[in-house]
Design an enzyme around this catalytic site. Structure first.
Site, PDB file in Angstrom:
ATOM      1  N   ASN A  84      -3.279   6.415  -1.796  1.00 23.33           N
ATOM      2  CA  ASN A  84      -2.922   6.283  -0.572  1.00 23.33           C
ATOM      3  C   ASN A  84      -2.313   7.575   0.181  1.00 23.33           C
ATOM      4  OD1 ASN A  84      -4.298   3.923   0.092  1.00 23.33           O
ATOM      5  ND2 ASN A  84      -2.649   2.569   0.127  1.00 23.33           N
TER       6      ASN A  84
ATOM      7  N   SER B  76       0.781  -1.027  -0.103  1.00 28.96           N
ATOM      8  CA  SER B  76       0.052   0.045   0.096  1.00 28.96           C
ATOM      9  C   SER B  76       0.977   1.224   0.184  1.00 28.96           C
ATOM     10  CB  SER B  76      -0.804  -0.012   1.237  1.00 28.96           C
ATOM     11  OG  SER B  76      -1.789  -0.968   1.220  1.00 28.96           O
TER      12      SER B  76
ATOM     13  N   HIS C 162      -0.643  -2.552  -7.244  1.00 24.30           N
ATOM     14  CA  HIS C 162      -1.412  -2.126  -6.209  1.00 24.30           C
ATOM     15  C   HIS C 162      -2.987  -2.109  -6.586  1.00 24.30           C
ATOM     16  CE1 HIS C 162      -2.658   1.196  -2.854  1.00 24.30           C
ATOM     17  NE2 HIS C 162      -2.705   0.016  -2.557  1.00 24.30           N
TER      18      HIS C 162
ATOM     19  N   GLU D 263      -3.335   0.712  -9.607  1.00 26.20           N
ATOM     20  CA  GLU D 263      -2.214   1.376  -9.593  1.00 26.20           C
ATOM     21  C   GLU D 263      -0.929   0.705  -9.896  1.00 26.20           C
ATOM     22  OE1 GLU D 263      -1.729   3.240  -5.545  1.00 26.20           O
ATOM     23  OE2 GLU D 263      -1.509   5.301  -6.564  1.00 26.20           O
TER      24      GLU D 263
HETATM   25  N1  CAA Z   1     -16.013  -8.343  -1.469  1.00 27.10           N
HETATM   26  C1  CAA Z   1     -16.381  -8.818  -2.811  1.00 27.10           C
HETATM   27  N2  CAA Z   1     -17.520  -8.192  -3.331  1.00 27.10           N
HETATM   28  C2  CAA Z   1     -18.118  -7.215  -2.478  1.00 27.10           C
HETATM   29  C3  CAA Z   1     -17.593  -7.172  -1.220  1.00 27.10           C
HETATM   30  C4  CAA Z   1     -16.536  -7.781  -0.808  1.00 27.10           C
HETATM   31  N3  CAA Z   1     -15.860  -7.417   0.450  1.00 27.10           N
HETATM   32  N4  CAA Z   1     -18.694  -6.209  -0.906  1.00 27.10           N
HETATM   33  C5  CAA Z   1     -19.469  -5.835  -1.563  1.00 27.10           C
HETATM   34  N5  CAA Z   1     -19.265  -6.685  -2.711  1.00 27.10           N
HETATM   35  C6  CAA Z   1     -20.108  -6.520  -3.885  1.00 27.10           C
HETATM   36  C7  CAA Z   1     -21.185  -7.452  -4.001  1.00 27.10           C
HETATM   37  O1  CAA Z   1     -21.064  -8.169  -5.239  1.00 27.10           O
HETATM   38  C8  CAA Z   1     -22.325  -6.644  -3.615  1.00 27.10           C
HETATM   39  O2  CAA Z   1     -23.132  -7.276  -4.473  1.00 27.10           O
HETATM   40  P1  CAA Z   1     -24.408  -8.439  -3.609  1.00 27.10           P
HETATM   41  O3  CAA Z   1     -24.552  -8.003  -2.250  1.00 27.10           O
HETATM   42  O4  CAA Z   1     -25.684  -8.269  -4.533  1.00 27.10           O
HETATM   43  O5  CAA Z   1     -23.619  -9.694  -4.088  1.00 27.10           O
HETATM   44  C9  CAA Z   1     -21.834  -5.452  -4.363  1.00 27.10           C
HETATM   45  O6  CAA Z   1     -20.431  -5.231  -3.979  1.00 27.10           O
HETATM   46  C10 CAA Z   1     -22.583  -4.173  -3.643  1.00 27.10           C
HETATM   47  O7  CAA Z   1     -22.567  -4.433  -2.594  1.00 27.10           O
HETATM   48  P2  CAA Z   1     -23.551  -3.836  -1.378  1.00 27.10           P
HETATM   49  O8  CAA Z   1     -24.826  -3.541  -1.816  1.00 27.10           O
HETATM   50  O9  CAA Z   1     -23.562  -4.720  -0.117  1.00 27.10           O
HETATM   51  O10 CAA Z   1     -22.661  -2.296  -0.789  1.00 27.10           O
HETATM   52  P3  CAA Z   1     -22.099  -1.046  -1.672  1.00 27.10           P
HETATM   53  O11 CAA Z   1     -23.345  -0.795  -2.841  1.00 27.10           O
HETATM   54  O12 CAA Z   1     -21.845  -0.155  -0.544  1.00 27.10           O
HETATM   55  O13 CAA Z   1     -20.955  -1.517  -2.348  1.00 27.10           O
HETATM   56  C11 CAA Z   1     -18.733  -1.530  -1.973  1.00 27.10           C
HETATM   57  C12 CAA Z   1     -19.775  -2.176  -1.609  1.00 27.10           C
HETATM   58  C13 CAA Z   1     -18.318  -1.839  -3.583  1.00 27.10           C
HETATM   59  C14 CAA Z   1     -17.442  -2.211  -1.051  1.00 27.10           C
HETATM   60  C15 CAA Z   1     -18.644   0.086  -1.943  1.00 27.10           C
HETATM   61  O14 CAA Z   1     -19.256   0.344  -0.663  1.00 27.10           O
HETATM   62  C16 CAA Z   1     -17.503   0.717  -2.013  1.00 27.10           C
HETATM   63  O15 CAA Z   1     -16.920   0.887  -3.486  1.00 27.10           O
HETATM   64  N6  CAA Z   1     -16.834   1.091  -0.968  1.00 27.10           N
HETATM   65  C17 CAA Z   1     -15.248   2.108  -0.959  1.00 27.10           C
HETATM   66  C18 CAA Z   1     -14.319   0.754  -1.222  1.00 27.10           C
HETATM   67  C19 CAA Z   1     -13.057   1.527  -1.349  1.00 27.10           C
HETATM   68  O16 CAA Z   1     -12.892   2.921  -1.148  1.00 27.10           O
HETATM   69  N7  CAA Z   1     -11.920   0.685  -1.509  1.00 27.10           N
HETATM   70  C20 CAA Z   1     -10.670   1.440  -1.469  1.00 27.10           C
HETATM   71  C21 CAA Z   1     -10.095   0.883  -0.134  1.00 27.10           C
HETATM   72  S1  CAA Z   1      -8.445   1.466   0.280  1.00 27.10           S
HETATM   73  C22 CAA Z   1      -7.456   0.603  -0.831  1.00 27.10           C
HETATM   74  O17 CAA Z   1      -7.935  -0.501  -1.503  1.00 27.10           O
HETATM   75  C23 CAA Z   1      -6.117   0.823  -0.657  1.00 27.10           C
HETATM   76  C24 CAA Z   1      -5.111   0.260   0.281  1.00 27.10           C
HETATM   77  O18 CAA Z   1      -4.013   0.198  -0.175  1.00 27.10           O
HETATM   78  C25 CAA Z   1      -5.633   0.097   1.725  1.00 27.10           C
HETATM   79  P1  NAD Z   2      -4.327  -9.674   5.251  1.00 30.12           P
HETATM   80  O1  NAD Z   2      -3.936  -9.662   6.800  1.00 30.12           O
HETATM   81  O2  NAD Z   2      -5.915  -9.881   5.131  1.00 30.12           O
HETATM   82  O3  NAD Z   2      -3.598 -11.026   4.496  1.00 30.12           O
HETATM   83  C1  NAD Z   2      -2.099 -11.029   4.412  1.00 30.12           C
HETATM   84  C2  NAD Z   2      -2.029 -12.471   4.352  1.00 30.12           C
HETATM   85  O4  NAD Z   2      -0.448 -12.776   4.199  1.00 30.12           O
HETATM   86  C3  NAD Z   2      -2.278 -13.377   5.531  1.00 30.12           C
HETATM   87  O5  NAD Z   2      -3.424 -14.112   5.393  1.00 30.12           O
HETATM   88  C4  NAD Z   2      -1.119 -13.943   6.058  1.00 30.12           C
HETATM   89  O6  NAD Z   2      -1.349 -15.233   6.755  1.00 30.12           O
HETATM   90  C5  NAD Z   2      -0.365 -13.920   4.909  1.00 30.12           C
HETATM   91  N1  NAD Z   2       0.961 -14.293   4.849  1.00 30.12           N
HETATM   92  C6  NAD Z   2       1.813 -13.535   5.848  1.00 30.12           C
HETATM   93  N2  NAD Z   2       3.036 -14.330   5.783  1.00 30.12           N
HETATM   94  C7  NAD Z   2       3.135 -14.967   4.686  1.00 30.12           C
HETATM   95  C8  NAD Z   2       4.134 -15.884   3.860  1.00 30.12           C
HETATM   96  N3  NAD Z   2       5.233 -15.898   4.243  1.00 30.12           N
HETATM   97  N4  NAD Z   2       3.632 -16.524   2.719  1.00 30.12           N
HETATM   98  C9  NAD Z   2       2.291 -16.764   2.544  1.00 30.12           C
HETATM   99  N5  NAD Z   2       1.414 -15.785   3.229  1.00 30.12           N
HETATM  100  C10 NAD Z   2       1.850 -15.202   3.911  1.00 30.12           C
HETATM  101  O7  NAD Z   2      -3.921  -8.529   4.556  1.00 30.12           O
HETATM  102  P2  NAD Z   2      -4.439  -7.670   3.092  1.00 30.12           P
HETATM  103  O8  NAD Z   2      -5.487  -6.620   3.680  1.00 30.12           O
HETATM  104  O9  NAD Z   2      -4.688  -8.777   2.211  1.00 30.12           O
HETATM  105  O10 NAD Z   2      -2.940  -6.907   2.862  1.00 30.12           O
HETATM  106  C11 NAD Z   2      -1.959  -7.697   2.065  1.00 30.12           C
HETATM  107  C12 NAD Z   2      -1.112  -6.657   1.300  1.00 30.12           C
HETATM  108  O11 NAD Z   2      -1.950  -5.790   0.377  1.00 30.12           O
HETATM  109  C13 NAD Z   2      -0.522  -5.593   2.454  1.00 30.12           C
HETATM  110  O12 NAD Z   2       0.704  -5.073   1.527  1.00 30.12           O
HETATM  111  C14 NAD Z   2      -1.487  -4.424   2.345  1.00 30.12           C
HETATM  112  O13 NAD Z   2      -0.917  -3.199   2.646  1.00 30.12           O
HETATM  113  C15 NAD Z   2      -1.777  -4.193   0.791  1.00 30.12           C
HETATM  114  N6  NAD Z   2      -3.266  -3.892   0.484  1.00 30.12           N
HETATM  115  C16 NAD Z   2      -4.307  -3.771   1.363  1.00 30.12           C
HETATM  116  C17 NAD Z   2      -5.528  -3.368   0.970  1.00 30.12           C
HETATM  117  C18 NAD Z   2      -6.895  -3.558   2.142  1.00 30.12           C
HETATM  118  O14 NAD Z   2      -7.487  -2.496   2.043  1.00 30.12           O
HETATM  119  N7  NAD Z   2      -6.527  -4.620   3.272  1.00 30.12           N
HETATM  120  C19 NAD Z   2      -5.680  -2.748  -0.170  1.00 30.12           C
HETATM  121  C20 NAD Z   2      -4.741  -2.647  -0.984  1.00 30.12           C
HETATM  122  C21 NAD Z   2      -3.290  -3.039  -0.661  1.00 30.12           C
END
Ligand code: CAA
Ligand code: NAD
Length: 283
Positions: free
Chosen positions: A190, A119, A140, A152
């Site tokens: 991010n 991330s 990403h 990304e």
């Molecule tokens: N996994 C897979 N599919 C999912 C899901 C999940 N966790 N959650 C929801 N869905 C799908 C399902 O197909 C669902 O349809 P059904 O319930 O009919 O099967 C559909 O999405 C719509 O879901 P909901 O009606 O329950 O809810 P929603 O309309 O709010 O959509 C969402 C869910 C797509 C997650 C939406 O809320 C959304 O886009 N949220 C923002 C997500 C976001 O910002 N993600 C980025 C996170 S940051 C990141 O990823 C980077 C990082 O490095 C941390």
């Molecule tokens: P998570 O905790 O759900 O999954 C990570 C998994 O890696 C765990 O199940 C763990 O058992 C496994 N693991 C650890 N060491 C391992 C090894 N040596 N061999 C095989 N598996 C191993 O975390 P996540 O949310 O899936 O995040 C994974 C990566 O993706 C991180 O780098 C995170 O920053 C990035 N990421 C996360 C998100 C998010 O929204 N959670 C979004 C984009 C990117």
């Protein structure tokens, strides 16, 4: 550099989604976990998501079976020796990621591309533990991977143009819109999004508003699909905490510092949806 065989390391929240979208695109996939119980948990989550698609009429049972038949689970990293591309999606920790990259470099074909789903961490630092830094890049994905349209792609100062082109083609093949970012903390999305999520936690912690009103404010005021505290729970509070600490260590900007409430929740094991408890209850 056509990518047909993909490896995914880690079958957690992100790895299971990445494996799924690759198999949905017709690619041959191997996905690994730290142990068999975690592997079965990750594969089970993937099957549950695909079954929901079948129930909702978004795919046939035969489609689902075809997708699952293209995914092999393993707990042995040596099984990645025949992969064209390996995407690392383990815990957000530089030491663990470097260890995996060093192992992959020894195991994989000299032509294989090695990618990280990190991330925010420095990708050149991971690349330099290998003998192929030109073949290392960031891929990403966003959570939930099967739904989110963005990929990304991150280029380091050493990634070759040919590898970036192969990464772009791979991203498009798995159905994503590819944007290109430089190897700087948090890349594009991010760098903008993490301070926003952390500020929502700070707002809650300082008593300025309730969690419901913070989320509703953003949901309706900005038309976001979910509020920032619900989003934190979906990302995983442990992952958010690792990201905040790593970005703050690198950038020394207080907007990336983890709020104390976040640290306390992680210490309590309240990690969001993955533990059924975070800012909200999911039982
Ligand atoms: N996994 C897979 N599919 C999912 C899901 C999940 N966790 N959650 C929801 N869905 C799908 C399902 O197909 C669902 O349809 P059904 O319930 O009919 O099967 C559909 O999405 C719509 O879901 P909901 O009606 O329950 O809810 P929603 O309309 O709010 O959509 C969402 C869910 C797509 C997650 C939406 O809320 C959304 O886009 N949220 C923002 C997500 C976001 O910002 N993600 C980025 C996170 S940051 C990141 O990823 C980077 C990082 O490095 C941390
Ligand atoms: P998570 O905790 O759900 O999954 C990570 C998994 O890696 C765990 O199940 C763990 O058992 C496994 N693991 C650890 N060491 C391992 C090894 N040596 N061999 C095989 N598996 C191993 O975390 P996540 O949310 O899936 O995040 C994974 C990566 O993706 C991180 O780098 C995170 O920053 C990035 N990421 C996360 C998100 C998010 O929204 N959670 C979004 C984009 C990117």
């Amino acid at each position: 550099m056509e990518i047909k065989k993909v490896g995914v390391i880690g079958c957690g929240l992100m790895g299971s989604g990445i494996a799924q979208v690759c198999a949905q695109a017709g690619l041959d996939v191997k996905v690994s976990e730290a142990n068999d119980a975690l592997l079965q948990k990750g594969l089970g989550a993937m099957k549950a998501g695909l079954s929901r698609n079948v129930e909702k009429g978004r795919m046939t049972k035969e489609d689902m079976e075809g997708i699952l038949s293209r995914i092999k689970g393993t707990t042995n990293i040596a099984d990645f020796s025949d992969r064209d591309l390996v995407i690392e999606a383990i815990t957000e920790n530089m030491d663990l990621k470097k260890k995996i990259f060093a192992e992959l470099d020894k195991i994989c074909l000299p032509t294989a591309l090695l990618a990280t789903n990190t991330s925010c961490l420095s990708i050149i630092e991971m690349a330099m533990v290998t003998k192929r830094p030109d073949k290392v890049l960031g891929l990403h994905f966003f959570n939930p991977v099967p739904i989110m349209k963005l990929l990304e792609m991150v280029k380091t100062i050493a990634t070759s143009a040919e590898v970036l082109e192969a990464g772009k083609q791979f991203g498009e093949k798995v159905g994503k819109k590819v944007i290109v970012a430089k190897d700087s903390p948090g890349f594009i999305v991010n760098r903008l999004g993490i301070p926003f999520m952390l500020d929502a936690i700070r707002m809650l912690d300082s008593g300025l508003a309730t969690k419901e009103d913070i989320d509703t404010g953003v949901l309706l005021g900005f038309n976001h699909p979910m509020g920032p505290l619900t989003l934190c729970d979906m990302v995983g509070l442990d992952t958010l905490y690792f990201i905040a600490n790593a970005m703050y260590a690198e950038l020394k900007d207080p907007k990336f510092a983890a709020p104390s409430l976040l640290g306390k929740m992680v210490a309590a094991g309240w990690l969001g949806r993955k533990t059924d408890k975070g800012f909200y209850d999911y039982k």
